[in-house]
Motif scaffolding. Structure first.
Motif, PDB file in Angstrom:
ATOM      1  N   THR A  52      -2.963  -5.518   3.285  1.00 39.35           N
ATOM      2  CA  THR A  52      -1.536  -5.261   3.453  1.00 39.35           C
ATOM      3  C   THR A  52      -0.754  -5.905   2.326  1.00 39.35           C
ATOM      4  O   THR A  52      -1.218  -6.839   1.658  1.00 39.35           O
ATOM      5  CB  THR A  52      -1.017  -5.817   4.788  1.00 39.35           C
ATOM      6  N   TYR A  71      -4.592  -1.634   0.067  1.00 37.16           N
ATOM      7  CA  TYR A  71      -5.288  -0.398   0.393  1.00 37.16           C
ATOM      8  C   TYR A  71      -5.149   0.067   1.836  1.00 37.16           C
ATOM      9  O   TYR A  71      -5.547   1.184   2.150  1.00 37.16           O
ATOM     10  CB  TYR A  71      -6.774  -0.561   0.069  1.00 37.16           C
ATOM     11  N   ASN A  72      -4.571  -0.749   2.743  1.00 40.61           N
ATOM     12  CA  ASN A  72      -4.529  -0.309   4.144  1.00 40.61           C
ATOM     13  C   ASN A  72      -3.238  -0.759   4.824  1.00 40.61           C
ATOM     14  O   ASN A  72      -3.233  -1.048   6.015  1.00 40.61           O
ATOM     15  CB  ASN A  72      -5.751  -0.863   4.895  1.00 40.61           C
ATOM     16  N   PRO A  76       2.656   3.588   4.084  1.00 42.42           N
ATOM     17  CA  PRO A  76       1.890   4.208   2.988  1.00 42.42           C
ATOM     18  C   PRO A  76       2.434   3.892   1.609  1.00 42.42           C
ATOM     19  O   PRO A  76       1.667   3.728   0.664  1.00 42.42           O
ATOM     20  CB  PRO A  76       1.989   5.705   3.308  1.00 42.42           C
ATOM     21  N   ASN A  79       0.877   0.949  -0.335  1.00 44.25           N
ATOM     22  CA  ASN A  79      -0.486   0.963  -0.846  1.00 44.25           C
ATOM     23  C   ASN A  79      -0.494   1.411  -2.299  1.00 44.25           C
ATOM     24  O   ASN A  79       0.210   2.351  -2.675  1.00 44.25           O
ATOM     25  CB  ASN A  79      -1.360   1.894   0.000  1.00 44.25           C
ATOM     26  N   THR A 107      -3.750  13.914   7.108  1.00 43.14           N
ATOM     27  CA  THR A 107      -4.131  14.032   8.513  1.00 43.14           C
ATOM     28  C   THR A 107      -2.973  14.641   9.288  1.00 43.14           C
ATOM     29  O   THR A 107      -1.857  14.097   9.287  1.00 43.14           O
ATOM     30  CB  THR A 107      -4.477  12.655   9.104  1.00 43.14           C
ATOM     31  N   SER A 119       0.162  12.750   7.805  1.00 45.09           N
ATOM     32  CA  SER A 119       0.237  11.390   7.257  1.00 45.09           C
ATOM     33  C   SER A 119      -0.870  11.216   6.230  1.00 45.09           C
ATOM     34  O   SER A 119      -1.849  11.958   6.208  1.00 45.09           O
ATOM     35  CB  SER A 119       0.098  10.342   8.363  1.00 45.09           C
ATOM     36  N   ALA A 120      -0.697  10.204   5.338  1.00 45.09           N
ATOM     37  CA  ALA A 120      -1.692   9.869   4.325  1.00 45.09           C
ATOM     38  C   ALA A 120      -1.690   8.369   4.119  1.00 45.09           C
ATOM     39  O   ALA A 120      -0.725   7.682   4.466  1.00 45.09           O
ATOM     40  CB  ALA A 120      -1.385  10.592   3.013  1.00 45.09           C
ATOM     41  N   ILE A 121      -2.754   7.847   3.551  1.00 41.43           N
ATOM     42  CA  ILE A 121      -2.880   6.413   3.350  1.00 41.43           C
ATOM     43  C   ILE A 121      -1.906   5.908   2.301  1.00 41.43           C
ATOM     44  O   ILE A 121      -1.556   4.738   2.248  1.00 41.43           O
ATOM     45  CB  ILE A 121      -4.324   6.045   2.933  1.00 41.43           C
ATOM     46  N   GLU A 122      -1.412   6.797   1.417  1.00 42.30           N
ATOM     47  CA  GLU A 122      -0.485   6.375   0.373  1.00 42.30           C
ATOM     48  C   GLU A 122       0.552   7.469   0.134  1.00 42.30           C
ATOM     49  O   GLU A 122       0.364   8.623   0.516  1.00 42.30           O
ATOM     50  CB  GLU A 122      -1.220   6.087  -0.945  1.00 42.30           C
ATOM     51  N   ASN A 149       4.111  11.740   5.478  1.00 43.68           N
ATOM     52  CA  ASN A 149       4.630  10.365   5.599  1.00 43.68           C
ATOM     53  C   ASN A 149       6.142  10.316   5.815  1.00 43.68           C
ATOM     54  O   ASN A 149       6.850   9.474   5.257  1.00 43.68           O
ATOM     55  CB  ASN A 149       4.254   9.549   4.360  1.00 43.68           C
TER      56      ASN A 149
END
Length: 536
Positions: A52, A71-72, A76, A79, A107, A119-122, A149
């Motif tokens: 974080t 990275y997490n 988003p 990251n 996703t 949504s996405a991780i970044e 996001n």
């Protein structure tokens, strides 16, 4: 053989490749270090990772220029790649880039088949540099949008850049997309959008009737060229020489010369256009009455663009030795469509006359390097002053300084770091167009002390003549008035802009310390000083 040996060449089985009778090939460690340093600098990988942003911000025990990944983080936008400013224990982390992955998984979290919410991780700052993988949870019934996001809804278009027809997206059937200016565009899908293909083909046929000549010309110029290749040249002060070996001081022109290829990729506001080029030259302007003239001590970015033909020019001076500045009227750049480009509309100086300027819209000029003017209208690239830096195709550039004539001695017996012999010439200087390139240096000194057990050190100051950043540096004790030599090492990653490495000395404040520059008359010639290498 190229500038950097390949892994296949370095680690070949036999002295003569493929000939066992030539004997086993001994691996040269110097070749391995050069190859490994090049690989590391190319990858630009971060050495730290944090789940974080809060964890990253809580760890300031790293030097300026350190890189780290978040990275997490549940947010988003947090990251990505971060760079540290300020000394260890202070300063701050600043996001400077996206996560190193080239594919972003989307996703589906809600919406409908025609209005997808995902949504996405970044949240990439350079969306055009990524690919996007989406598995729809429902088929679409017509034109389709997606919100990622929590951002604005934007269109998804097919491979022909037109709105989707019904059934273009199928539940559970993954599609690969790319970002195209203001929408996502399908690259691969399981379903064939026949009606959209027909419409696109009809539109293309109509357009082609009026542009056959231009299309033929473009096809000829693009033959055999990789579409996303970076600029293939290098900024240099020597005509026709992309990798110069001789010192050039007080040059009155800079050049952009083909090095790895003769191709440029220039954005025209809609598309990236690949264009072959020959050496481009710019005479430097020393007239202080001209806007954007090349003022002594200022840093300038060099750009290429298409303005009624290829143009080569420089933007406004940097705000300082360490920052370009931001906003209108500056040379601020951003990473767009895979290259560094002007973030704002920019005025480029393309000659030495008062009116030799052009205005280029945002993102339509590609920065190829930078230089720091050593006098009004002059630039230098020498072992003392590596003040020409390339944004692409960097190469190792060697540095050396010893401002003391061979055979010179001087006295200094104080426990305070200073530049050797108090001489401001005892330093090497270099410029980095982009941060993060590797730099290394070694300083050598020779001295004798009237007290046998007195300590004395050699050091390296990074942008300082009073603070040592080198490692080691002790000149061994050899008895009263006996000469000994020591050396100090420094290695790290260069920060953005101008840096100097100073050759330093210090001594126990007792007795008398005599320092030596070197001796060309001795049976064994030796020379002290500071030497190093930077990727430019």
């Amino acid at each position: 053989m190229g500038l950097i040996k390949t892994a296949a060449e370095i680690f070949r089985r036999y002295v003569t490749d493929g000939v066992p009778a030539s004997g086993p090939n001994p691996v040269n460690k110097d070749d391995v270090r050069v190859w490994g340093t090049f690989l590391e600098s190319t990858l630009g990988q971060a050495g730290l990772g944090y789940a974080t942003l809060a964890l990253l911000n809580g760890d300031l025990a790293h030097g300026a220029g350190s890189l780290a990944l978040v990275y997490n983080d549940p947010t988003p936008a947090n990251n990505g790649l971060y760079q540290k400013s300020g000394s260890s224990g202070s300063g701050a982390w600043t996001r400077v880039g996206d996560l190193p992955s080239s594919v972003v998984n989307l996703t589906v979290t809600g919406g409908t088949g025609d209005a997808i919410v995902a949504s996405a991780i970044e949240t990439p700052s350079a969306p055009g540099a990524k690919l996007y993988l989406l598995a729809p949870t429902a088929p679409n019934t017509g034109a389709t949008t997606i919100s990622v996001n929590g951002g604005s809804s934007v269109a998804i278009k097919n491979a022909f850049n037109v709105a989707l027809a019904a059934g273009s997206l199928l539940a559970g059937s993954q599609v690969l997309m790319a970002w195209n200016v203001d929408h996502y565009q399908l690259m691969i899908s399981a379903n064939v959008d026949a009606s959209a293909i027909l419409a696109a083909a009809q539109a293309a046929a109509t357009a082609a009737a009026g542009s056959a000549s231009a299309a033929a010309s473009s096809a000829a110029s693009l033959s055999g060229v990789v579409g996303m290749s970076p600029p293939g040249g290098r900024l240099t002060l020597t005509a026709g020489t992309p990798f110069p070996s001789a010192d050039v001081a007080a040059a009155t022109a800079i050049r952009y010369t083909p090095a790895l290829s003769e191709w440029l990729r220039i954005y025209d506001g809609s598309n990236d256009i690949l264009t072959a080029f020959t050496e481009l030259s710019l005479s430097l302007d020393s007239n202080s009455g001209h806007a954007g003239y090349h003022q002594a001590g200022k840093i300038f970015d060099a750009f290429v663009c298409n303005s009624s033909g290829i143009k080569f020019g420089t933007g406004p001076a940097w705000l300082s030795d360490m920052a370009r500045g931001t906003g209108a009227g500056t040379t601020e750049i951003e990473f767009y469509r895979g290259l560094w480009r002007n973030k704002n509309s920019i005025t480029l100086r393309i000659g030495t006359a008062a009116g030799d300027t052009i205005t280029v819209p945002a993102r339509q000029a590609t920065v190829v390097g930078s230089f720091r003017a050593t006098a009004d209208g002059q630039a230098s690239d020498t072992v003392l002053r590596r003040l020409v830096s390339n944004a692409y195709n960097p190469a190792p550039r060697f540095m050396y300084a010893n401002g003391e004539p061979l055979g010179t001695t001087w006295l200094y017996t104080l426990l305070t770091w200073r530049q050797v012999n108090g001489n401001t010439a005892n330093k090497v200087e270099f410029l980095q167009c982009l941060p993060g390139g590797p730099v290394e240096a070694t300083a050598f000194s020779t001295a004798a002390h009237s007290v046998g057990n007195a300590t004395k050190y050699v050091g390296i100051g990074v942008n300082s003549v009073t603070v040592n950043s080198g490692k080691g540096g002790l000149l061994p004790t050899c008895g009263a008035n006996l000469v000994s030599q020591g050396y100090s090492d420094y290695s790290g990653f260069a920060t953005l802009g101008y840096t100097y490495l100073a050759w330093l000395e210090i001594s126990a404040a007792t007795g008398v310390t005599t320092w030596y520059s070197g001796d060309s008359a001795a049976a064994a010639v030796f020379s002290n000083g500071i030497r190093g290498k930077v990727w430019n």
